[in-house]
Each structure stands twice: as structure tokens, then as C-alpha cells.
Design a protein around this motif. Structure first.
Motif, PDB file in Angstrom:
ATOM      1  N   GLY C 160      28.033  38.454  39.217  1.00  0.00           N
ATOM      2  CA  GLY C 160      30.062  39.141  39.074  1.00  0.00           C
ATOM      3  C   GLY C 160      31.164  38.559  39.460  1.00  0.00           C
ATOM      4  N   MET C 164      34.589  37.342  37.139  1.00  0.00           N
ATOM      5  CA  MET C 164      35.840  36.613  37.169  1.00  0.00           C
ATOM      6  C   MET C 164      35.920  35.021  36.361  1.00  0.00           C
ATOM      7  SD  MET C 164      36.696  38.667  39.274  1.00  0.00           S
ATOM      8  CE  MET C 164      36.312  39.930  38.131  1.00  0.00           C
ATOM      9  N   GLN C 167      37.322  35.986  33.315  1.00  0.00           N
ATOM     10  CA  GLN C 167      38.289  35.768  32.873  1.00  0.00           C
ATOM     11  C   GLN C 167      39.433  34.540  33.343  1.00  0.00           C
ATOM     12  OE1 GLN C 167      39.095  39.477  35.352  1.00  0.00           O
ATOM     13  NE2 GLN C 167      37.821  40.869  34.481  1.00  0.00           N
TER      14      GLN C 167
ATOM     15  N   ALA D 145      39.623  37.486  43.848  1.00  0.00           N
ATOM     16  CA  ALA D 145      38.413  38.350  43.545  1.00  0.00           C
ATOM     17  C   ALA D 145      38.066  39.968  43.288  1.00  0.00           C
ATOM     18  CB  ALA D 145      37.905  38.777  45.219  1.00  0.00           C
ATOM     19  N   MET D 146      39.081  40.069  42.124  1.00  0.00           N
ATOM     20  CA  MET D 146      39.412  41.143  41.994  1.00  0.00           C
ATOM     21  C   MET D 146      39.501  40.965  40.170  1.00  0.00           C
ATOM     22  SD  MET D 146      39.516  42.963  44.029  1.00  0.00           S
ATOM     23  CE  MET D 146      39.839  44.919  43.560  1.00  0.00           C
ATOM     24  N   ARG D 147      39.898  39.455  40.145  1.00  0.00           N
ATOM     25  CA  ARG D 147      40.230  39.209  38.551  1.00  0.00           C
ATOM     26  C   ARG D 147      40.345  37.826  38.650  1.00  0.00           C
ATOM     27  NH1 ARG D 147      44.103  36.979  39.703  1.00  0.00           N
ATOM     28  NH2 ARG D 147      45.973  38.022  40.347  1.00  0.00           N
ATOM     29  N   GLY D 160      34.875  36.026  43.561  1.00  0.00           N
ATOM     30  CA  GLY D 160      34.406  37.507  43.368  1.00  0.00           C
ATOM     31  C   GLY D 160      32.919  37.447  42.983  1.00  0.00           C
TER      32      GLY D 160
END
Lengths: 256, 256, 256, 256
Positions: C160, C164, C167, D145-147, D160
Motif C-alpha cells: 500500500g 503511494m 504516485q 495517505a490517500m494519494r 499510505g
């Protein structure tokens, strides 16, 4: 006209809608309860609220009819008081249906009851709220807003679109003081009017026996109403736009 | 009847739709090109395909009309051949509009052109594909399917719902051999018929000057058609259900 | 020095790593295959590639050791040729383990093998690629990068985080011509070296009997290698940053 | 030993950590405040709490040291009382750093302070909570943590991964009565100890002038503490696993 702030509940049955209504009434709101049918159930809700010292009124109304929502909002604003909070609690869970068993009519109905109806509420109410400096739009949603699933063709398309609508509304209206929160329930709810009707008496009772009655394995509307109330009263420096809800004993949709 | 497999393109303009049609025609498909208007543009596309040694036919059709999609599919199946691949390339990007400037009519139109129209395609075509052991449904989508944004009330609700519909269809139909892929374009496209019309000639030309013409800063339809073709030909042990597309020079929607 | 472009595979076993290596070698790349152990397996892979007319070399290397990755990249760049594509194919699937059975050591090992190792690759290779105008970094990932699950404490935290990281790398490097794609496999893979070892011979054979052998119910590495190759050759006006892969017969992680 | 339930705050500075501590102390918890440095700041927090009629104690501790977290939990359990709620408020925001400026050391430090430290807390505390029938683990997180985003290589990989860890923990521990909630702050916070230190006095003051001081454009820790408290007291039939927080005037990360 009530001197209290008004909380309008669209979809005020014996589940989340009714219990959120009771909570807000207990906390000093005048609550306007709207549902499609069952005048008896509506009157019992109002009586409960009044017995607890609160005030409430009710309407029977089919939200998908032309002008129903628009007229309702005008009526409440003119005759009961300024709507500070609206709970959009209309859903369109038709149960699992194969593609073959999902008619065009059902597909459209799902959209009219959820996505389009919320759009109509926002078009009508947001300018009024904005002129007053703000307001709250809470939307009850479900797991199908997060991902499509077998049998959920109509439901997922309807409420998945509604979730994106909530985000679009938020992007425009948050800065204007209107707090929009998408609250999705990721588990069965103790709701005789909706889940009960969908499953039928026997299956619903079986589910209650297995998961409710002290086991807390279904969402208890009275309890989740606390979170609705909390969200509607967050300070504007710390607003939440999405919340998931499930019992401790349920796995989230992303697990299996 | 063509002896080739048929690729049906709904929304066959001079952008992605037309170029995917050319690609499939070059690779041996008989391509049926459908668009709402511009018979001249349609004929040029067909002529291009034939000049390259391929075969194609065309239809002018307003997909949101009753029976338009259903009759089209029956017509193609009966008169041109079995549809192996359908590209659903209809969008509903109306440009950024405030809530005030987004009418009920536009909100409904968005839904009819994207979510409901795809549902109608699936209802009509999936049973036929299933009886043949499989098929491909490719859906062109956009960033608003992933998150709502200011001014995107109608668009995000429409295509966000459609994304959830794709997932619901996939959950039922994948096991039956029907590959559904949601391909979302997260950037401006070199598409005179859609983006060009939305922006107007002057703004569109300015955008081309700034980002296209060798800079590769807009999605080039001819290039992305390669990915559509690849997805439609993945082995069934390794299917993809969602793909994002953007130029190297564009930040994804989740960045800023 | 090879005159061909170099494709470097980190994690080149008999599954995806090896088959992506074969595909790129078949298409004209000099492939450098790197794995931790099993010299025999490595030599068989190289022999297969050479028998098919390609070129390949190999290294045995423990990627988590200090300088292992850094020295490898320098070695390949200096002695085999410029790395145009790197496939980061290291995973850290330890099988389902309760919190109690997940040691600090395993938790750290997962991070070192996936998230930190990719960071080391990017730190070392991205400036070199950038100076040459671009390159490709493909990352094989798994469902636990999308959502945590019971027993996946170490694995989900590791990959996970790596998602990230992909990205973040993309946000900085895409504009510099470096294409990063996170390819996650959402199903069991026909991979004797990884899944086979994890399950043991008997269980793995049972899985093959049930799902593979013509049923195409497990991901076939040779087939998915086509998608890796396609992604690495997308035109820069139409890059994809994330792809999911599963057999037609598997439900996606978001369903159940 | 306190007769009150204990709330343990890891990362108790003058921002969210300290204010959540105050809130829980006001509501009847004995609060144990832990931070890495600044004994004066720690003592002021304790004094504030005691002046308001609550009880609190403090520790200075470097969480990433071996045994620091494990010993702390044993110490609190043995000497102050059973930990009912833990707030994991350690972050690893190093500011935006290019890949070149992100050292291996920083990348590892980010992971040790966030993902690994939470894992250590859960390994140590979850069995104790479970034996008592339950507990609460609240995790403060951030947008990365989201992107992933440019400059966030270390931060996004660290938190993340931590988000996926929260989901894995939840999948195992929720049924055992342990409520885990990932609360991510999607905006700047009025936090002199963290954001203030990161930006420096001048920039931080400029930000305060622009967004705070009655404008409510930064997250006010005292206000968001209400939501932390609410989440920790949701009925077990209606738990929330993830919450986003931002001021009304900030666009969410998914907009731009």
C-alpha cells in the motif's frame, strides 16, 4: 412558524430517517418528517417526538413527482421556518436483480429517487441556504455508492452517481457555508420499513434473531443518529465530507 | 452480412470514436460507426477506412430516443454481423456550469446519454453476446467518473453512476465471457467534434497551439486507440477492468 | 555492451517476471534477469530466451542488502547497456498471518523488499533515465495495495505504501519522460516459484487442477506479459498509471 | 493507578494531540501525554488539564527507539491504568522534497515513525485490549495517505502504508471489540509544534494571518477534537473506520 431551527427529513420511516428526526427534535430542532406513505407510521413518529417534549410536523409526499420537492421546500420555508438541516434519506434498494430482471423502469426510478431528487433538493434549497450564510445537507447512502456489485445495476448506478453529485455540490457550496456529508451505511440496518419490507417478515425476523437483539450486529438507527447529529454540528474549520458506518461485527465492503 | 467480426462504435466522431473504429477496421473488423449528426464527417470516416483497405458502415442516430439503441443493435446483428466489440463512446460533458446554470433538463440529458444509454446497450446486447460465449464492452469515460468537481454536477452524477454500472455489469457478465472495461481519459483530447465544439474554434486552437502539435500534451486519439485495441484482445486469464489515460505532461486528477 | 535497449527484471522467477523477460527479449530487448536464488532456474530462463533467438543475462542478488540494487544498476548500465525499462517484480506476500504471527522482522522485511527497494531503484535509476530523456518503471503489485485485509498486516502496509510511492514518483517524473505504471494482479497467478512455494506442492497442484489447465481461472504469466509490453510502449500522449488484472472468472476485490 | 479510563496520546504537541488530550481529560479520562521533546510544553499541557479539573501525566520518549513503545504501554498499563483509547498522532511530514532531496534515511525514518510505530502499538496493545473486551485506536493521518503527490515520496509511502495497515488491523480486530479509525486531515492545521516548525515562524504567521484568526480556514485542533471524541464513543452497532477533515473553505484533495 417555529422559532426553532428546522430539520427536514426526506424519507422519514421507522429506521434512520425517523431516528435522526427524533434526535434533532430532542436537541431543539423543529423537525419536518416527510415520507411517501403510511400516515399511521408518520403520526406515531410525531407523537413520539411530542411526547418527548419536542415539536414535529409531517407530510406524505411522493418525491419523484414533478414539483413535489420544490413545493415542499417552499411550503416548509414559508410556514414552518428556515431549513437549517436537510437529511436526504431516500434510497433505491430494489434487492439483488439480474440484468434481465432489471427493467428500464426500475433503472430510471432508481435515478429519480436518489440522484435526481437530491439534485432537485440542492437546486431549490442551496440558494436559500446560501443567502442565509449556510446550512447542512446530509445524505444517507449505501455500499453500492462505492462499488458496483452483482444484482445492483440500478442501485449502484443511481447512488454511485449521487455520490459524485455530493462531491460536485461540495466543491461549489462548501465555501458558501453549506456542509454536505455523504454518510454511507455498509451493513444491514434495523429498519422495518425498508429492509423489513425488502426481505419480508420472515427473513427479516430471522436476520434480527441472528444479528440484533443485543448482538449489535445490525446498524441501530437510534445509535447512528448520534453521528448524523455530530456531523451536522462540526465546527466549520473541521468538516467531514464522507463517513462510513457498520457494526463492529461486519467486515467492510473492501474485505470479504 | 460481413464475414468479419463486427466492432460497433457509439459516438464515432473525429476523436477517440473514429480512431478506434479505424484501428479495429485496420485489424480486420467490420466497423459500424454511429453518431448523432454530421453525415459528411461520417462519410469521410468510412472513406478513410475503405481507402486503407478496411470495411465500415455508418448510421446517424440519436441514442437517447426510445428504441434507437435497441433497433440499432438488432439491425447490425441482422444485417452486418455479430457484434464482437462495442465501444460506448457517448459522453455528456457540458462544460463547467454552476448549480444555478445546470437545469433539470441538462441533468437528465446527461444521465440519458451516459448511464441509461449504456444500460440499454447492456440489456440488449449482453444476452446476445452471452449466447455466443462472450464479447467486449469498452466504455470511454472521464475524470468526473472518479470524483465530483465544481461545475460538474450533471456530468459527474451521470458518468460516476455509469462507472458503478460498469462494475455491476462486470460482476454479473465477466464469468459469462463478456469483458467490460472502463477507460477514463484524464486530460483534454485532440477531438475537434467534442472538445473543439465545447471550447469554440478560437480557444480550441489556442489549446492545440499550447499543448499539441508535437508537444503530445493532449491525448492523441490515434495513439490511445492502440490501448483500446489491446484491452479488447487481452487473454481471458488476464483482463483489465479499468484504465486511466493521460499525457506524460499532465498531472493525474489526484494531484494538483 | 548490448546494442539493444535493456529491460531489467527484478524478481525474474518462473511467473510474471520470467515471462515479461521473455516477451521483451522476443521483441528485441536485451533482458537482464535478476532473482535472489535458484541459479538453475535462472539459467533455464536465459536458455529459453536464447533458444528463441533473444539475448539475456542474469544475476543472483538479494535486493534488500545494502548497495545491492545500486551496484546492480551501475553494473548493468556500464556493462550491458542503458536500461530503458525496469520491471520491479519483487513482492512480499507472506501468506495470511494473524497480528500475533506477524513479527516485527516480517513487517520490516516486507517494507524493505517492496516499498524501500522500489525507492532505491527510483533514486538510482530515475536521474539516469531523466538525463536520457525518459524510461519506463513498471511495478507488479497485488490487491493488498488497494485495501488491507485480515492477515495482510505486513503485506498491505508494504505494498500500500509502495502504491503511494508510485504516485509520488509519477507526479515528479512523468513530465521528465519517465513512465511509471502500477500493475496490480487481483487473483492467483500460475507461478510455481512464488504462489507454488507459498502454498506447497499439494495445495498448489489442487489449485491448478481446479482453476488452470484450460480453464484460464488463474492469471497466466505469458498472457499478462502482453499487457506489460503494451503499457511500456504506449505513446507519451496516452500513458496509463494503473492497471488491474484478473481472470474473467474471478470477482474483483471490491465484490464478494 | 487512576480509577478513570486511560487515554494515551502518542504525539501530544500543541496541535491535535494536545487538544484531543484536553477533550478526553475534560470528559473524565486520565490522559497520558507522550511526546519526543519539549518538557516545558508537556508540563504546560498537563497544567492546563489539571487547571480545568482533569488529570494527566506525561512522558518524553522517542517512539522509534527499540522497546520505547512497548515499555511505555507496559508502564502505563501497570502504573496508570488500563488504556481504553490510544490516539496515534505521530506523523512524518518532512515538507515537499524532490526525489533527489529525499535520502534513504528520511524514507526509512518516515516508515519507522508512522507505519512501523503503529504496528508496534497494535502488536503490544491489541492483545491487552482484546482480553478486556475492546478498546479504541484512533490514527491521525493526512492527505498523502490517500494519494501520492510531488515531493511526498517518503511521506506518502509511509502513511499510505499505514492506512492499509489500519484496514488490516480493522479486519482482524473489529470483531474483537477494538475500534480502529483512520482520521485524515486534508488541510493545514493550527499547530505551532508541527506545521509551525516545518514552515518557520514567518511563513507560519503569514498562513495564520491569511487563513486563521476568525476565518476558520485552517483546522482548529480544539474543534476537531470533538470529532475524535465522538468517534471513540460511537455505539458498536455503528462504527466509522475513516473520516476526512478540512475547513469549509478548503477544496478536498480530489478537487483542484
Amino acid at each position: 412558524m417555529s422559532e426553532k431551527p428546522v430539520c427536514l427529513i426526506l424519507g422519514a420511516g421507522a429506521g434512520i430517517g425517523g431516528h435522526v428526526g427524533k434526535k434533532f427534535a430532542n436537541e431543539g430542532y423543529h423537525t419536518v418528517l416527510v415520507r411517501r406513505s403510511d400516515e399511521g407510521g408518520l403520526n406515531r413518529l410525531i407523537a413520539d417526538i411530542e411526547a418527548a417534549g419536542g415539536t414535529a410536523s409531517g407530510r406524505l409526499l411522493n418525491a419523484i413527482e414533478d414539483n413535489a420537492i420544490e413545493d415542499l421546500i417552499a411550503d416548509v420555508e414559508n410556514n414552518e421556518g428556515p431549513i437549517e438541516v436537510v437529511l436526504f434519506n431516500l434510497g433505491a434498494q430494489f434487492g439483488d436483480r439480474t440484468l434481465e430482471d432489471t427493467s428500464y423502469k426500475i433503472f430510471e426510478l432508481g435515478w429519480r429517487m436518489t440522484s435526481f431528487a437530491l439534485f432537485r433538493v440542492a437546486k431549490t434549497l442551496a440558494p436559500i441556504m446560501q443567502a442565509r450564510g449556510g446550512g447542512k445537507i446530509l445524505v444517507t447512502s449505501a455500499t453500492s455508492a462505492m462499488r458496483g456489485n452483482a444484482g445492483q445495476h440500478a442501485h449502484a448506478a443511481a447512488i454511485g452517481g449521487r455520490r459524485m453529485l455530493c462531491q460536485s455540490l461540495n466543491a461549489e457550496l462548501s465555501i458558501k457555508g453549506i456542509h454536505i456529508c455523504h454518510i454511507y451505511i455498509d451493513a444491514p440496518i434495523e429498519a422495518p420499513d425498508t429492509l423489513g419490507r425488502l426481505l419480508g417478515d420472515e427473513l427479516y425476523q430471522k436476520l434480527l434473531d441472528e444479528k440484533a437483539n443485543g448482538k449489535d450486529g445490525m446498524v441501530i438507527p437510534e445509535k447512528v443518529a448520534e453521528t448524523y447529529y455530530h456531523i451536522a454540528h462540526q465546527h466549520r474549520s473541521a468538516w467531514t465530507s464522507e463517513v462510513d458506518i457498520r457494526p463492529f461485527s461486519e467486515q467492510p465492503w473492501w474485505n470479504n
